[in-house]
Design a protein around this motif. Structure first.
Motif, short mmCIF file in Angstrom:
data_model
loop_
_atom_site.label_atom_id
_atom_site.label_comp_id
_atom_site.label_asym_id
_atom_site.label_seq_id
_atom_site.Cartn_x
_atom_site.Cartn_y
_atom_site.Cartn_z
N LEU A 16 0.83 -1.20 0.00
CA LEU A 16 0.00 0.00 0.00
C LEU A 16 0.87 1.26 0.00
CD1 LEU A 16 -2.80 1.28 0.16
CD2 LEU A 16 -2.67 1.10 2.66
N GLY A 17 1.96 1.21 0.78
CA GLY A 17 2.87 2.35 0.77
C GLY A 17 3.49 2.59 -0.60
N GLY A 18 3.89 1.51 -1.28
CA GLY A 18 4.45 1.64 -2.62
C GLY A 18 3.45 2.17 -3.63
N ILE A 19 2.20 1.67 -3.55
CA ILE A 19 1.16 2.13 -4.48
C ILE A 19 0.83 3.60 -4.24
CG2 ILE A 19 -1.26 1.83 -5.12
CD1 ILE A 19 -0.90 -1.16 -4.55
N LEU A 20 0.73 3.99 -2.95
CA LEU A 20 0.46 5.40 -2.65
C LEU A 20 1.60 6.29 -3.12
CD1 LEU A 20 -1.10 5.12 0.94
CD2 LEU A 20 -2.27 5.62 -1.22
N GLY A 21 2.84 5.79 -2.95
CA GLY A 21 3.99 6.57 -3.44
C GLY A 21 3.95 6.74 -4.95
N LEU A 22 3.62 5.67 -5.69
CA LEU A 22 3.53 5.76 -7.14
C LEU A 22 2.39 6.70 -7.54
CD1 LEU A 22 4.50 4.76 -9.91
CD2 LEU A 22 2.89 2.86 -9.69
N GLY A 23 1.26 6.62 -6.79
CA GLY A 23 0.16 7.54 -7.08
C GLY A 23 0.54 8.98 -6.85
N GLY A 24 1.33 9.23 -5.80
CA GLY A 24 1.79 10.59 -5.53
C GLY A 24 2.69 11.13 -6.63
N VAL A 25 3.58 10.26 -7.12
CA VAL A 25 4.46 10.66 -8.23
C VAL A 25 3.63 10.98 -9.47
CG1 VAL A 25 6.28 9.87 -9.78
CG2 VAL A 25 6.42 9.37 -7.33
N VAL A 73 13.70 13.65 -13.30
CA VAL A 73 13.42 13.36 -11.88
C VAL A 73 12.16 12.51 -11.77
CG1 VAL A 73 12.80 14.38 -9.66
CG2 VAL A 73 14.57 15.44 -11.08
N LEU A 74 11.15 12.81 -12.61
CA LEU A 74 9.91 12.05 -12.59
C LEU A 74 10.15 10.58 -12.97
CD1 LEU A 74 6.84 12.47 -12.10
CD2 LEU A 74 6.59 12.76 -14.59
N ILE A 75 10.99 10.37 -13.97
CA ILE A 75 11.34 9.00 -14.38
C ILE A 75 12.02 8.26 -13.24
CG2 ILE A 75 12.78 7.63 -15.92
CD1 ILE A 75 12.31 9.76 -18.07
N LEU A 76 12.96 8.96 -12.58
CA LEU A 76 13.69 8.34 -11.48
C LEU A 76 12.74 7.97 -10.32
CD1 LEU A 76 16.41 7.53 -10.24
CD2 LEU A 76 16.62 9.87 -9.38
N LEU A 77 11.84 8.88 -9.97
CA LEU A 77 10.88 8.59 -8.91
C LEU A 77 9.96 7.44 -9.29
CD1 LEU A 77 9.88 12.22 -7.79
CD2 LEU A 77 11.39 10.61 -6.60
N GLY A 78 9.55 7.39 -10.55
CA GLY A 78 8.69 6.30 -11.01
C GLY A 78 9.39 4.96 -10.95
N ILE A 79 10.67 4.93 -11.37
CA ILE A 79 11.42 3.67 -11.32
C ILE A 79 11.58 3.19 -9.88
CG2 ILE A 79 13.70 2.67 -11.73
CD1 ILE A 79 13.93 4.41 -14.22
N ILE A 80 11.85 4.13 -8.97
CA ILE A 80 12.01 3.76 -7.56
C ILE A 80 10.70 3.19 -7.00
CG2 ILE A 80 12.41 4.66 -5.25
CD1 ILE A 80 14.38 6.65 -6.48
N SER A 81 9.57 3.85 -7.30
CA SER A 81 8.28 3.41 -6.77
C SER A 81 7.88 2.06 -7.34
CB SER A 81 7.20 4.45 -7.09
OG SER A 81 7.51 5.70 -6.52
N ILE A 82 8.00 1.90 -8.65
CA ILE A 82 7.64 0.63 -9.28
C ILE A 82 8.59 -0.48 -8.83
CG2 ILE A 82 7.41 -0.58 -11.48
CD1 ILE A 82 6.55 2.10 -12.73
N GLY A 83 9.88 -0.14 -8.74
CA GLY A 83 10.85 -1.13 -8.28
C GLY A 83 10.56 -1.60 -6.87
#
Length: 351
Positions: A16-25, A73-83
């Protein structure tokens, strides 16, 4: 079971934390392209989606250096969240969480199907020996222990075991104490055994409870709490040592018919009822049980607790009598068939 629930809770919290983080990004990207760049919401959402998905499509509109820096930066945040999300799933698969969950569900269905089963609380040295005896008798039982290592050991030994605190009502209900025949409290602490017996008797007043005690005072307290039988390893062990010293051959014989998997003779109990093949009301000689089965009736315990040792042929059988018999496995099976399969299930009254 409690450990599985904690793992499940932790896994879902992390996912849930990962999904919320990806949603925030994702929301951050939409806000930037819509508010800063002045694009429409559709264009902003599309640009954010292809950026996070790293599909390689061209930009919706030309980007200046500032916007390209934000996109990186958006790509980097997305990779971190999905990873992070993928890593949680991978960890669960590698650690066998899903397989263990399936096994727990199978175990739960099996426990739900139990009827007149036995519950062993504690898988220490005493609980281990009790489990061996139950397994040798092919009696359905389940082990409850709060120590994960003890539960793993019990499962490695081929026994049904769940992790939980036997002093808690919820744990006892999980192993269907309401349908159990007998509970053995073999926990290391007298206080834990006392709480377990109290909880068990509250949830199932008809349950037969056997408890371990470390001293004479605990024996008295456990009996007052409702334990049908209390065994002190030190008191019983001392008596057995003395008996082995004074009557060694007798003790060898008794041990041979009470315990062990390679026995030639067994002791068993049979409760007489109105369906016991017409034996109620007849004398022991009239029933002809010895000739028909080959098993020997050693003693009879009346419903009021009176014990008749070495009953004669003139002893009259009554409803509620408990026959204590000795014979081979085949002889006892024949006797059980003659008596209508009336072996006690564990719901005895206290003598």
């Amino acid at each position: 079971m409690a450990r599985i629930r904690r793992q499940e809770k932790r896994l879902w919290q992390e996912l849930l934390g990962g999904i919320l983080g990806l949603g925030g990004v994702f929301c951050l990207g939409i806000f930037w392209y819509w508010y800063v760049e002045g694009w429409s919401l559709t264009e902003a959402a599309y640009m954010t989606m292809i950026t996070l998905a790293t599909v390689g499509f061209s930009e919706v509109r030309p980007l200046d250096d500032r916007s390209r820096l934000f996109t990186m930066v958006l790509i980097l945040l997305g990779i971190i969240s999905i990873g992070y999300i993928v890593n949680r799933f991978t960890e669960a698969i590698i650690q066998g969480y899903f397989q263990e969950r399936i096994r727990e569900r199978q175990k739960r269905r099996l426990i739900e199907s139990f009827q007149d089963h036995y519950i062993i609380c504690g898988y220490g040295r005493m609980g281990h020996q009790v489990a061996l005896e139950f397994a040798a008798e092919k009696i359905p039982f389940v082990i409850v222990d709060s120590d994960p290592e003890s539960v793993s050991e019990a499962q490695h030994d081929g026994h049904m075991a769940v992790q939980g605190d036997a002093t808690l009502d919820d744990c006892l209900l999980d192993v269907r104490i309401d349908r159990a025949a007998c509970l053995v409290a073999a926990l290391p602490s007298d206080a834990e055994n006392l709480y377990t017996v109290l909880s068990a008797k509250t949830l199932n007043p008809q349950l037969r409870t056997i408890a371990r005690a470390n001293n004479q005072e605990a024996v008295l307290k456990l009996k007052r709490a409702g334990a049908d039988a209390v065994v002190s390893p030190y008191i019983t062990g001392g008596r057995r040592l003395a008996a082995a010293a004074l009557r060694p051959r007798v003790m060898d014989f008794v041990d041979g018919i009470i315990t062990g998997v390679n026995r030639s003779l067994y002791l068993d109990e049979f409760l007489l009822s109105s369906n016991s093949g017409g034996c109620v009301g007849q004398t022991l000689s009239d029933t002809n049980l010895r000739a028909l089965s080959g098993a020997l009736v050693l003693a009879i315990r009346r419903e009021d607790g009176t014990l008749i040792g070495g009953p004669t042929g003139d002893t009259r059988l009554m409803e509620g009598d408990l026959l204590i018999c000795m014979g081979t496995a085949e002889q006892l099976r024949t006797l059980r068939h003659l008596l209508g399969g009336t072996r006690p299930s564990g719901r005895w009254s206290k003598a």
